[in-house]
Design an enzyme around this catalytic site. Sequence first.
Site, short mmCIF file in Angstrom:
data_model
loop_
_atom_site.label_atom_id
_atom_site.label_comp_id
_atom_site.label_asym_id
_atom_site.label_seq_id
_atom_site.Cartn_x
_atom_site.Cartn_y
_atom_site.Cartn_z
N GLU A 12 0.75 -0.82 -0.26
CA GLU A 12 -0.13 0.10 0.20
C GLU A 12 0.80 0.98 0.10
O GLU A 12 1.92 1.06 1.02
CB GLU A 12 -0.81 0.24 1.15
CG GLU A 12 -1.84 -1.38 0.84
CD GLU A 12 -3.09 -1.01 0.34
OE1 GLU A 12 -2.71 -0.25 -0.80
OE2 GLU A 12 -3.43 -2.36 0.34
N PHE A 14 1.46 5.62 0.24
CA PHE A 14 1.77 6.47 0.87
C PHE A 14 -0.21 7.06 1.59
O PHE A 14 -0.26 6.97 2.98
CB PHE A 14 2.04 7.72 0.84
CG PHE A 14 3.06 9.01 1.40
CD1 PHE A 14 3.38 8.49 2.95
CD2 PHE A 14 1.91 10.16 1.38
CE1 PHE A 14 3.29 10.22 3.77
CE2 PHE A 14 2.45 11.07 2.25
CZ PHE A 14 2.48 11.41 3.96
N HIS A 248 -3.17 16.60 -11.06
CA HIS A 248 -2.75 16.44 -10.51
C HIS A 248 -2.78 14.68 -11.50
O HIS A 248 -3.78 15.03 -11.55
CB HIS A 248 -2.94 15.10 -9.42
CG HIS A 248 -2.57 14.00 -9.15
ND1 HIS A 248 -3.21 12.69 -8.89
CD2 HIS A 248 -1.08 12.86 -8.66
CE1 HIS A 248 -2.42 11.33 -8.21
NE2 HIS A 248 -1.44 12.19 -8.62
N LEU A 249 -1.55 14.43 -12.01
CA LEU A 249 -1.90 13.47 -13.86
C LEU A 249 -0.75 12.60 -13.32
O LEU A 249 -0.02 12.17 -13.54
CB LEU A 249 -1.14 14.83 -15.11
CG LEU A 249 -0.86 13.16 -16.43
CD1 LEU A 249 -2.80 12.55 -16.51
CD2 LEU A 249 -0.56 14.02 -16.90
N ASP A 329 4.09 18.72 -3.82
CA ASP A 329 3.01 18.66 -4.59
C ASP A 329 2.04 19.01 -4.16
O ASP A 329 1.22 19.63 -4.74
CB ASP A 329 3.03 17.60 -5.38
CG ASP A 329 4.38 17.89 -6.53
OD1 ASP A 329 5.33 18.79 -6.88
OD2 ASP A 329 4.13 16.89 -6.52
N PHE A 347 -4.22 9.98 -3.90
CA PHE A 347 -3.08 11.38 -4.19
C PHE A 347 -4.07 12.37 -4.06
O PHE A 347 -4.11 13.17 -3.52
CB PHE A 347 -2.25 10.94 -4.94
CG PHE A 347 -1.33 11.82 -5.46
CD1 PHE A 347 0.06 12.58 -4.43
CD2 PHE A 347 -1.40 13.34 -5.50
CE1 PHE A 347 1.00 12.70 -4.17
CE2 PHE A 347 0.04 14.75 -5.49
CZ PHE A 347 1.19 14.44 -5.08
#
Length: 386
Positions: A12, A14, A248-249, A329, A347
């Site tokens: 898994e 972050f 976010h790509l 980021d 994310f």
Amino acid sequence: MKYLLYDVNPGEGFNLRRDVYIRIANLVRKLIKVDNWVLVLPPWGNLYHWQNVQYGLYAPWKNFFDVASLNKWIPVIEFDDYLKAEGSKVGSAYILQHYAEGWTGRWEEKYDKKPCIQKHNFHHRVGLDGSWFGQTWGTEIQVQNFTCLSIQGQASTLLPLIKQDLKSRSILIGRAETILHDEYGGKWYWAARQSMRFANHLQEEATRFRKNQLDSDDVHDKTEVKEDWRDTKIKRGAAVGGPYISVHLRRKDFIRARGDEVPTLKRAAQQIKNLLKKENLTTAFIATDAPTEDFQDLTTLLSGYKVVHYEPHPDFFQLWNDGGIAIVDQIVCSHARYFIGSYESTFSFRIQEEREILGFHENTTFNRLCGKKASCEQPAKWRIVY
């Protein structure tokens, strides 16, 4: 004093682990009503997206989060502090797993001690008081009682088990991602989530970058927060954000696993152009795991616009590595005038949560890039609750 330790499936990433923390933190919130429990924070190792972290090295939570802020919700300590206080011994370990027979058609919260279904890193040594031993976060720990536990339920489903384990001063919950939130999106979820403020050195790096590269600061962007998250209750829509959109790509494994939902670079560029025109902006900040050549191709496709990407100084990278870069980021994305993320990416989810905490209008937050289809279903709006 009693200690609850937990771990997550090594595969898994972050941002899923951050979600699991909230599940366990709110379990501890209930435990401290009946006894003096402390949550032991599991060190960060060589995670899936952290390709530059040396195997076998582990980082404390203070590298990435404000541990003092976490302690304003529940008592927490680093694993190293636990070792200093208790040594490498743990009273009981419960390795969670789903039921072998799978879903039975009727939901009920339950758990049963069962044979282990999957491999684990503990082994039994004959003649040593029946103890089990296993490598956990680079340390061999000794466990007095070891059990695999099939479970179907929320984090609080474990409350009776933990309360009945009277002899154990410390308990380890393995594969903690197996249990669900008690109230995903409720006020206790958001309180734990608000407590997860990033470490000051990462906040400062992101602030410097925003100012120098994006003409963005908290005063003009109306993203100032109080020093103590418990004193922060921001009106929705109060935040304006910096003069840029953030994107976010997600690429790499998502191209294979979610191909239809991941846009080509050309389609991504067109969607970004449309947003820039719609928001009357000329700058796009891109957070991506794409290879360098893909990012360069995207920049070419966005010719005529300013395209910004965070590249850390070598000294910063040496200190905080991939985890620090990812957080910078996310902070920069969180402060944009408008954010658009990737389909089903944790994310992106965490950025959406940060923007909720900062007080952005939901229409500027819960958006995602479309893949092969010209239009697509947008993310669910999980609004902050106080």
